[in-house]
Design a protein around this motif. Structure first.
Motif, PDB file in Angstrom:
ATOM      1  N   GLY A   1       0.788  -1.231   0.000  1.00  0.00           N
ATOM      2  CA  GLY A   1       0.000   0.000   0.000  1.00  0.00           C
ATOM      3  C   GLY A   1       0.813   1.270   0.000  1.00  0.00           C
ATOM      4  O   GLY A   1       0.259   2.357   0.176  1.00  0.00           O
ATOM      5  N   ASN A   2       2.116   1.144  -0.237  1.00  0.00           N
ATOM      6  CA  ASN A   2       3.000   2.322  -0.245  1.00  0.00           C
ATOM      7  C   ASN A   2       3.338   2.693  -1.684  1.00  0.00           C
ATOM      8  O   ASN A   2       4.219   2.102  -2.308  1.00  0.00           O
ATOM      9  N   MET A   3       2.647   3.669  -2.229  1.00  0.00           N
ATOM     10  CA  MET A   3       2.861   4.062  -3.616  1.00  0.00           C
ATOM     11  C   MET A   3       4.246   4.674  -3.843  1.00  0.00           C
ATOM     12  O   MET A   3       4.696   4.799  -4.975  1.00  0.00           O
ATOM     13  N   ASP A   4       4.923   5.039  -2.770  1.00  0.00           N
ATOM     14  CA  ASP A   4       6.262   5.608  -2.884  1.00  0.00           C
ATOM     15  C   ASP A   4       7.363   4.568  -2.701  1.00  0.00           C
ATOM     16  O   ASP A   4       8.547   4.918  -2.688  1.00  0.00           O
ATOM     17  N   ALA A   5       6.991   3.301  -2.569  1.00  0.00           N
ATOM     18  CA  ALA A   5       7.990   2.242  -2.386  1.00  0.00           C
ATOM     19  C   ALA A   5       8.909   2.174  -3.600  1.00  0.00           C
ATOM     20  O   ALA A   5       8.463   2.279  -4.746  1.00  0.00           O
ATOM     21  N   THR A   6      10.204   2.010  -3.341  1.00  0.00           N
ATOM     22  CA  THR A   6      11.175   1.928  -4.435  1.00  0.00           C
ATOM     23  C   THR A   6      11.113   0.563  -5.099  1.00  0.00           C
ATOM     24  O   THR A   6      10.514  -0.381  -4.573  1.00  0.00           O
ATOM     25  N   GLU A   7      11.754   0.449  -6.264  1.00  0.00           N
ATOM     26  CA  GLU A   7      11.805  -0.834  -6.962  1.00  0.00           C
ATOM     27  C   GLU A   7      12.469  -1.896  -6.089  1.00  0.00           C
ATOM     28  O   GLU A   7      12.026  -3.052  -6.045  1.00  0.00           O
ATOM     29  N   ASP A   8      13.528  -1.524  -5.407  1.00  0.00           N
ATOM     30  CA  ASP A   8      14.224  -2.478  -4.535  1.00  0.00           C
ATOM     31  C   ASP A   8      13.319  -2.929  -3.394  1.00  0.00           C
ATOM     32  O   ASP A   8      13.316  -4.117  -3.026  1.00  0.00           O
ATOM     33  N   GLU A   9      12.566  -2.010  -2.829  1.00  0.00           N
ATOM     34  CA  GLU A   9      11.659  -2.372  -1.733  1.00  0.00           C
ATOM     35  C   GLU A   9      10.555  -3.302  -2.223  1.00  0.00           C
ATOM     36  O   GLU A   9      10.174  -4.258  -1.530  1.00  0.00           O
ATOM     37  N   VAL A  10      10.033  -3.030  -3.413  1.00  0.00           N
ATOM     38  CA  VAL A  10       9.001  -3.900  -3.976  1.00  0.00           C
ATOM     39  C   VAL A  10       9.558  -5.289  -4.244  1.00  0.00           C
ATOM     40  O   VAL A  10       8.916  -6.307  -3.950  1.00  0.00           O
ATOM     41  N   ARG A  11      10.765  -5.342  -4.796  1.00  0.00           N
ATOM     42  CA  ARG A  11      11.394  -6.650  -5.051  1.00  0.00           C
ATOM     43  C   ARG A  11      11.587  -7.425  -3.749  1.00  0.00           C
ATOM     44  O   ARG A  11      11.393  -8.648  -3.716  1.00  0.00           O
ATOM     45  N   GLU A  12      11.964  -6.718  -2.690  1.00  0.00           N
ATOM     46  CA  GLU A  12      12.136  -7.378  -1.400  1.00  0.00           C
ATOM     47  C   GLU A  12      10.801  -7.912  -0.887  1.00  0.00           C
ATOM     48  O   GLU A  12      10.729  -9.022  -0.337  1.00  0.00           O
ATOM     49  N   GLY A  13       9.742  -7.146  -1.075  1.00  0.00           N
ATOM     50  CA  GLY A  13       8.411  -7.604  -0.682  1.00  0.00           C
ATOM     51  C   GLY A  13       7.984  -8.839  -1.458  1.00  0.00           C
ATOM     52  O   GLY A  13       7.410  -9.778  -0.889  1.00  0.00           O
ATOM     53  N   MET A  14       8.290  -8.849  -2.764  1.00  0.00           N
ATOM     54  CA  MET A  14       7.966 -10.005  -3.596  1.00  0.00           C
ATOM     55  C   MET A  14       8.779 -11.232  -3.170  1.00  0.00           C
ATOM     56  O   MET A  14       8.268 -12.359  -3.164  1.00  0.00           O
ATOM     57  N   GLU A  15      10.035 -11.017  -2.802  1.00  0.00           N
ATOM     58  CA  GLU A  15      10.885 -12.115  -2.359  1.00  0.00           C
ATOM     59  C   GLU A  15      10.359 -12.720  -1.059  1.00  0.00           C
ATOM     60  O   GLU A  15      10.413 -13.941  -0.871  1.00  0.00           O
ATOM     61  N   ILE A  16       9.847 -11.885  -0.182  1.00  0.00           N
ATOM     62  CA  ILE A  16       9.249 -12.377   1.066  1.00  0.00           C
ATOM     63  C   ILE A  16       8.057 -13.277   0.746  1.00  0.00           C
ATOM     64  O   ILE A  16       7.885 -14.353   1.345  1.00  0.00           O
ATOM     65  N   MET A  17       7.216 -12.867  -0.197  1.00  0.00           N
ATOM     66  CA  MET A  17       6.073 -13.691  -0.590  1.00  0.00           C
ATOM     67  C   MET A  17       6.529 -15.019  -1.175  1.00  0.00           C
ATOM     68  O   MET A  17       5.934 -16.072  -0.914  1.00  0.00           O
ATOM     69  N   LYS A  18       7.585 -14.963  -1.965  1.00  0.00           N
ATOM     70  CA  LYS A  18       8.107 -16.184  -2.572  1.00  0.00           C
ATOM     71  C   LYS A  18       8.638 -17.133  -1.507  1.00  0.00           C
ATOM     72  O   LYS A  18       8.352 -18.335  -1.530  1.00  0.00           O
ATOM     73  N   GLU A  19       9.388 -16.607  -0.560  1.00  0.00           N
ATOM     74  CA  GLU A  19       9.991 -17.432   0.492  1.00  0.00           C
ATOM     75  C   GLU A  19       8.938 -18.108   1.366  1.00  0.00           C
ATOM     76  O   GLU A  19       9.098 -19.267   1.751  1.00  0.00           O
ATOM     77  N   ILE A  20       7.857 -17.406   1.664  1.00  0.00           N
ATOM     78  CA  ILE A  20       6.830 -17.951   2.545  1.00  0.00           C
ATOM     79  C   ILE A  20       5.943 -18.961   1.809  1.00  0.00           C
ATOM     80  O   ILE A  20       5.160 -19.694   2.411  1.00  0.00           O
ATOM     81  N   GLY A  21       6.065 -18.998   0.478  1.00  0.00           N
ATOM     82  CA  GLY A  21       5.282 -19.942  -0.318  1.00  0.00           C
ATOM     83  C   GLY A  21       3.976 -19.382  -0.842  1.00  0.00           C
ATOM     84  O   GLY A  21       3.147 -20.110  -1.391  1.00  0.00           O
ATOM     85  N   ALA A  22       3.789 -18.065  -0.710  1.00  0.00           N
ATOM     86  CA  ALA A  22       2.524 -17.447  -1.097  1.00  0.00           C
ATOM     87  C   ALA A  22       2.291 -17.486  -2.606  1.00  0.00           C
ATOM     88  O   ALA A  22       1.162 -17.695  -3.063  1.00  0.00           O
ATOM     89  N   ILE A  23       3.356 -17.282  -3.373  1.00  0.00           N
ATOM     90  CA  ILE A  23       3.210 -17.253  -4.834  1.00  0.00           C
ATOM     91  C   ILE A  23       2.846 -18.634  -5.361  1.00  0.00           C
ATOM     92  O   ILE A  23       1.938 -18.787  -6.190  1.00  0.00           O
ATOM     93  N   ASP A  24       3.529 -19.651  -4.863  1.00  0.00           N
ATOM     94  CA  ASP A  24       3.207 -21.028  -5.274  1.00  0.00           C
ATOM     95  C   ASP A  24       1.801 -21.418  -4.818  1.00  0.00           C
ATOM     96  O   ASP A  24       1.079 -22.116  -5.542  1.00  0.00           O
ATOM     97  N   TYR A  25       1.416 -20.987  -3.627  1.00  0.00           N
ATOM     98  CA  TYR A  25       0.081 -21.290  -3.104  1.00  0.00           C
ATOM     99  C   TYR A  25      -0.994 -20.687  -4.010  1.00  0.00           C
ATOM    100  O   TYR A  25      -1.993 -21.339  -4.334  1.00  0.00           O
ATOM    101  N   ASN A  26      -0.782 -19.455  -4.446  1.00  0.00           N
ATOM    102  CA  ASN A  26      -1.724 -18.779  -5.337  1.00  0.00           C
ATOM    103  C   ASN A  26      -1.832 -19.519  -6.667  1.00  0.00           C
ATOM    104  O   ASN A  26      -2.943 -19.746  -7.175  1.00  0.00           O
ATOM    105  N   LYS A  27      -0.706 -19.904  -7.226  1.00  0.00           N
ATOM    106  CA  LYS A  27      -0.703 -20.599  -8.515  1.00  0.00           C
ATOM    107  C   LYS A  27      -1.432 -21.937  -8.407  1.00  0.00           C
ATOM    108  O   LYS A  27      -2.214 -22.309  -9.280  1.00  0.00           O
TER     109      LYS A  27
END
Length: 327
Positions: A263-289
Motif C-alpha cells: 500500500g505504499n505508492m512511494d515504495a522503491t523498486e528495490d523495496e518492492v522486489r524485497e516484498g515479492m521475495e518475502i512472498m516467494k519465500e513464505i510460499g505465497a506465490i506457489d500457493y496462489n498458482k
C-alpha cells in the motif's frame, strides 16, 4: 485445440455485430466515447463463451450472437467505470475515456453501453421462458459486479480472509463469465441441469482466471503482461498471495518490512522486489498458482455433462488457457 486461435476466429465473427448496434446519433461525442472500448478489440472471451456454450449444447450459435454482443457491451461498461474509479490513464494502448473526453462523458458512455446491452438482448429469438432466465442471469451478474467492485475497493489496505478474497473475485470477475456461459446454453435450448453445470464451469474458470491474473502481476514478465510487476503491492491490492503472507509470516522483521511496502505508492523498486521475495519465500506465490490450477480443474469437471464437440473442446482449452497465458 488452441484456445488463442479459436478466440481470434470468434473475435473476427463478433466484431461486425459489435460494431453494428451503435448508430450515428447526436451528440456524436458521446457516441464516439461509447464506441471506443468495444470497437477496440480485445480477447473477446465473454462473447466466445456465449457462442461456444450455445454450440456445445447443440444450439444455433447465430441465435446467441445478440447476447454475445450484449455481454461484451456490459463488460466494457464496467471497464469504463472501473477506470474512472481507479484513475487509470491508459487502456489497450489508448487514453482512457475519462482522460480522452472527461469524467461526466465517461460515466454517460458506460451508462449508454449498459442500456444498449439490454436493448440488444430484446432482439434474442428464443422462447419467452428462456428469455426470462437469460435476463435473470445477466441482471444478477451486473448486481454482483457492483457488489464485488465495492468489496474490492474496501479490501484495499485491509487484511481480509481468503474466503472474503475469493468472494470478492467471484463477484468482480466470475459472475459475468457465468452469465455468458449460462446465457449461451439457454439460447441453445439446454435443460436446467446442463445450464447449471455450465454456469458452475464458468464461475470456477473465472476464479482461476483472476487468481492467475494476480499471479502474473507478481511473477509475470512485464514486457509481455504490460503491467508493472509488483505494482499490486504498491497499490495495497488484496490478493490471495497477500492474505497468505500476512497470515503465515511469523518473522516479525520480515512482516514489518512487507507491511511497509504494501500500500505504499512511494515504495522503491528495490523495496518492492524485497516484498515479492518475502512472498516467494513464505510460499505465497506457489500457493496462489496452485489455487488457480485447482479452480480450473474443478471448472473442467463440470463439462463432463456435455457430449464431445469442437465447442466443448474450446471451453476446456479456454480453461487451460486461463492459467497458461502470459498476459
Amino acid at each position: 485445440m488452441d484456445a488463442k486461435q479459436y478466440l481470434k476466429k470468434t473475435s473476427a465473427e463478433v466484431d461486425g455485430p459489435i460494431k453494428s448496434y451503435i448508430p450515428d446519433e447526436e451528440p456524436m461525442r458521446l457516441i464516439e466515447a461509447s464506441r471506443q472500448y468495444p470497437y477496440a478489440g480485445g480477447k473477446r472471451m465473454r462473447p466466445a463463451i456465449v457462442l461456444a456454450a450455445c454450440g456445445a449444447v447443440g444450439g444455433d450459435k447465430s441465435k446467441a450472437m445478440p447476447l454475445a454482443v450484449a455481454i461484451e457491451y456490459i463488460h466494457n461498461f464496467t471497464l469504463i467505470h472501473d477506470d474512472v474509479m481507479d484513475g487509470d490513464d491508459m487502456r489497450r494502448g489508448m487514453k482512457t475515456i475519462h482522460v480522452a473526453y472527461d469524467e461526466p462523458t465517461a460515466i454517460l458512455a458506460g451508462d449508454a453501453l449498459f442500456a444498449k446491452a439490454f436493448q440488444i438482448i430484446a432482439d434474442l429469438d428464443i422462447p419467452a421462458d428462456a428469455m426470462r432466465e437469460v435476463l435473470r442471469y445477466v441482471t444478477k451478474a451486473v448486481w454482483d459486479l457492483a457488489r464485488g467492485q465495492e468489496m474490492d475497493v474496501c479490501n484495499e489496505h485491509q487484511l481480509v480472509s481468503e474466503e472474503v478474497y475469493t468472494e470478492t473475485i467471484l463477484l468482480k470477475t466470475s459472475v459475468l463469465f457465468a452469465a455468458a456461459a449460462a446465457g449461451g446454453a439457454l439460447c441453445g435450448g439446454a435443460d436446467a441441469k446442463t445450464v447449471e453445470a455450465i454456469n458452475k464451469f464458468a464461475l470456477d474458470m473465472g476464479l482461476g482466471f483472476q487468481m492467475y491474473d494476480d499471479y502474473l502481476g507478481i511473477a509475470g514478465d512485464s514486457s509481455k503482461t504490460g503491467k508493472s510487476v509488483g505494482n499490486d503491492l504498491r497499490k495495497g491490492k488484496c490478493t490471495l498471495m497477500v492474505t497468505y503472507t500476512l497470515e503465515h509470516l511469523k518473522d516479525e522483521k520480515k512482516l514489518a518490512k512487507f507491511k511497509s511496502v504494501l500500500g505504499n505508492m512511494d515504495a522503491t523498486e528495490d523495496e518492492v522486489r524485497e516484498g515479492m521475495e518475502i512472498m516467494k519465500e513464505i510460499g505465497a506465490i506457489d500457493y496462489n498458482k496452485k489455487a488457480a490450477e485447482d479452480k480450473i480443474a474443478s471448472a473442467k469437471s463440470y463439462l463432463d455433462i456435455l457430449p464431445e464437440s469442437e465447442d466443448k473442446e474450446f471451453m476446456l482449452s479456454l480453461a487451460d488457457y486461463a492459467i497458461n497465458r502470459e498476459v
